[in-house]
Design a protein around this motif. Structure first.
Motif, PDB file in Angstrom:
ATOM      1  N   GLY A 243       0.808  -1.213   0.000  1.00 10.41           N
ATOM      2  CA  GLY A 243       0.000   0.000   0.000  1.00 10.41           C
ATOM      3  C   GLY A 243       0.843   1.265   0.000  1.00 10.41           C
ATOM      4  N   GLY A 244       0.694   2.077  -1.024  1.00  9.80           N
ATOM      5  CA  GLY A 244       1.399   3.369  -1.085  1.00  9.80           C
ATOM      6  C   GLY A 244       2.902   3.241  -1.081  1.00  9.80           C
ATOM      7  N   ARG A 245       3.444   2.274  -1.787  1.00  9.12           N
ATOM      8  CA  ARG A 245       4.893   2.068  -1.811  1.00  9.12           C
ATOM      9  C   ARG A 245       5.462   2.432  -3.180  1.00  9.12           C
ATOM     10  N   HIS A 246       6.668   3.012  -3.139  1.00  8.30           N
ATOM     11  CA  HIS A 246       7.382   3.346  -4.382  1.00  8.30           C
ATOM     12  C   HIS A 246       8.455   2.298  -4.606  1.00  8.30           C
ATOM     13  N   PHE A 247       8.646   1.873  -5.843  1.00  8.44           N
ATOM     14  CA  PHE A 247       9.628   0.837  -6.133  1.00  8.44           C
ATOM     15  C   PHE A 247      10.427   1.188  -7.389  1.00  8.44           C
ATOM     16  N   GLY A 263       7.876   2.877 -10.095  1.00  8.87           N
ATOM     17  CA  GLY A 263       6.451   3.131 -10.008  1.00  8.87           C
ATOM     18  C   GLY A 263       5.945   3.108  -8.582  1.00  8.87           C
ATOM     19  N   ASP A 264       4.626   3.028  -8.460  1.00 10.16           N
ATOM     20  CA  ASP A 264       3.973   3.052  -7.149  1.00 10.16           C
ATOM     21  C   ASP A 264       2.903   1.976  -7.117  1.00 10.16           C
ATOM     22  N   THR A 265       2.701   1.404  -5.932  1.00 11.43           N
ATOM     23  CA  THR A 265       1.628   0.416  -5.751  1.00 11.43           C
ATOM     24  C   THR A 265       0.639   0.932  -4.714  1.00 11.43           C
ATOM     25  N   ARG A 266      -0.599   0.465  -4.843  1.00 14.24           N
ATOM     26  CA  ARG A 266      -1.638   0.745  -3.852  1.00 14.24           C
ATOM     27  C   ARG A 266      -2.645  -0.396  -3.877  1.00 14.24           C
ATOM     28  N   ARG A 277      -2.679  -2.659  -7.324  1.00 12.62           N
ATOM     29  CA  ARG A 277      -2.512  -1.899  -8.574  1.00 12.62           C
ATOM     30  C   ARG A 277      -1.119  -1.278  -8.602  1.00 12.62           C
ATOM     31  N   ALA A 278      -0.419  -1.503  -9.695  1.00 14.55           N
ATOM     32  CA  ALA A 278       0.910  -0.916  -9.896  1.00 14.55           C
ATOM     33  C   ALA A 278       0.870   0.024 -11.093  1.00 14.55           C
ATOM     34  N   GLU A 279       1.282   1.252 -10.875  1.00 17.63           N
ATOM     35  CA  GLU A 279       1.437   2.222 -11.962  1.00 17.63           C
ATOM     36  C   GLU A 279       2.929   2.350 -12.233  1.00 17.63           C
ATOM     37  N   ILE A 280       3.324   2.020 -13.457  1.00 18.15           N
ATOM     38  CA  ILE A 280       4.737   1.829 -13.788  1.00 18.15           C
ATOM     39  C   ILE A 280       5.206   2.870 -14.804  1.00 18.15           C
TER      40      ILE A 280
END
Length: 420
Positions: A243-247, A263-266, A277-280
């Motif tokens: 949740g709310g993590r940047h990778f 990207g970021d996941t939530r 959901r991952a936005e890449i």
């Protein structure tokens, strides 16, 4: 001129007193004529650096169009038509197949309304060569404010349009790359199954929808990331892990090509369960954008440089282009003496062998008085080949035996190839 009117005065004068008065009148008229001529020359001199061409036409816009009553020397240089050939004609002598009819209709509409007009269109010189003509047309009025003529100030903006096209090509390439680098979206369930992958993600990894359904999300990553990611799923998908993590990391294309991403996941809490959901962002593509823009901007900056590396004068001898003269920068830039290049076939001494034929054709077009552009490689004093763009905008000398290429060559980029 003076002897002619003096003879007429003798014939017309009834007596010496009448002849004296007539002489004074004609001297006054001659003086006024010279004053107007001087004023006109001063006007042309004052504006010659601002406009390539000036022409004045009559007011009438009906068929066959307004007749030309005046052109300056800039008009003859720009179009190839002499004053005698242009006066009495209409500006339609400059029109041709590529002249935009819509622009001409708008021009006529503005002039009929007594308004100024600013625009541009493809025009044609006397020899049939094209150029882009930019007009700035204004009404001329008499003392009572009535429009009597139209004056058109004109620029040959062909080279500027070419530069604009390069800029547009760069912008278009940037837009395409930027579109390709937009964030991609991937939805994964708690078991690592790919539930949804948008088109951008599928293009990123090279897999179809059906293929993605057959694999786990960690299968898309290199081995060193795969185990770590799988263990996260084994421990359970919660806010701390997804949740709310940047990778940042590396993902592999179907062909095995590594792609740098971040990207970021939530977490998405849906009726049917929780999804990740991952936005890449495609970092590799983003770097390509910056590299491409840097390269293209460097080329564009060089293209737009006003100072040329050298200029040259050409003539034709036995059907072969001959350098009659080169500017003093030439031997500094090429390391080749002006005496050597002025010999028959001298241009072959500094131009790459593979480019000789197209350069020869380029020079032949220049010697026909046509503005043209040619890319070729030239040997420099640094013992390397440099690619140049030769913008030849020829100006005939007084004898019309040779032309001066006033734009010369603009250096672009060095070639790694050694001299041949």
């Amino acid at each position: 001129m003076a002897s002619n009117w003096q003879e007429k005065i003798k014939n017309l004068g009834k007596d010496k007193e009448s002849q004296k008065q007539l002489e004074e009148l004609f001297k006054e008229l001659e003086s006024e004529k010279e004053r107007y001529k001087t004023d006109l020359n001063l006007l042309e001199s004052a504006i010659k650096n601002d406009y390539d061409s000036i022409l004045i036409t009559e007011l009438n816009l009906d068929e066959p169009g307004p007749r030309i009553v005046y052109v300056n020397e800039g008009f003859t240089r720009m179009t190839g038509y002499s004053r005698e050939e242009a006066i009495g004609q209409t500006p339609r002598i400059l029109q041709g197949p590529k002249t935009d009819r819509k622009v001409l209709d708008k021009l006529k509409q503005r002039l009929k309304a007594g308004k100024s007009f600013f625009g541009q269109a493809v025009n044609y010189r006397k020899d049939g060569s094209e150029f882009v003509n930019q007009w700035d047309i204004h009404p001329l009025t008499d003392a009572a404010g009535n429009i009597t003529h139209w004056v058109s100030y004109q620029h040959d903006i062909t080279e500027r349009k070419r530069a604009e096209e390069v800029l547009l090509d760069t912008q278009r390439e940037f837009d395409e790359l930027r579109e390709a680098s937009h964030k991609t979206v991937l939805d994964v369930d708690l078991q690592g199954n790919i539930v949804m992958a948008n088109k951008s993600f599928r293009e990123l990894v090279g897999y179809s929808k059906d293929e993605l359904k057959q694999i786990k999300v960690w299968d898309l990553f290199p081995q060193k990331y795969r185990d770590s990611l799988k263990s996260r799923f084994d421990q359970g998908a919660d806010e701390e892990r997804f949740g709310g993590r940047h990778f940042k990391g590396i993902i592999r294309h179907k062909t095995g090509v590594p792609i740098q991403i971040e990207g970021d996941t939530r977490l998405l809490d849906l009726k049917d369960g929780t999804l990740i959901r991952a936005e890449i962002l495609n970092v590799t593509m983003q770097k390509r954008i910056m590299e491409t823009l840097k390269r293209r901007n460097q080329e564009f900056d060089r293209l737009m440089r006003q100072a040329s590396e050298f200029t040259y004068r050409l003539q034709l001898m036995n059907g072969e282009p001959i350098f009659e003269a080169v500017s003093e920068e030439f031997p500094v830039f090429t390391g080749i003496s002006a005496e050597l290049v002025r010999q028959e076939g001298g241009y072959k001494e500094f131009i790459h062998q593979e480019d000789l034929e197209k350069v020869r054709k380029h020079y032949q077009n220049v010697l026909k008085g046509k503005s043209c552009t040619c890319n070729y490689r030239i040997h420099t004093s640094e013992d390397e080949y440099v690619e140049i763009i030769d913008y030849a905008k020829p100006e005939w000398d007084n004898s019309r035996q040779s032309v001066v290429c006033v734009c010369g060559a603009v250096s672009l980029k060095p070639q790694t190839e050694p001299a041949v």
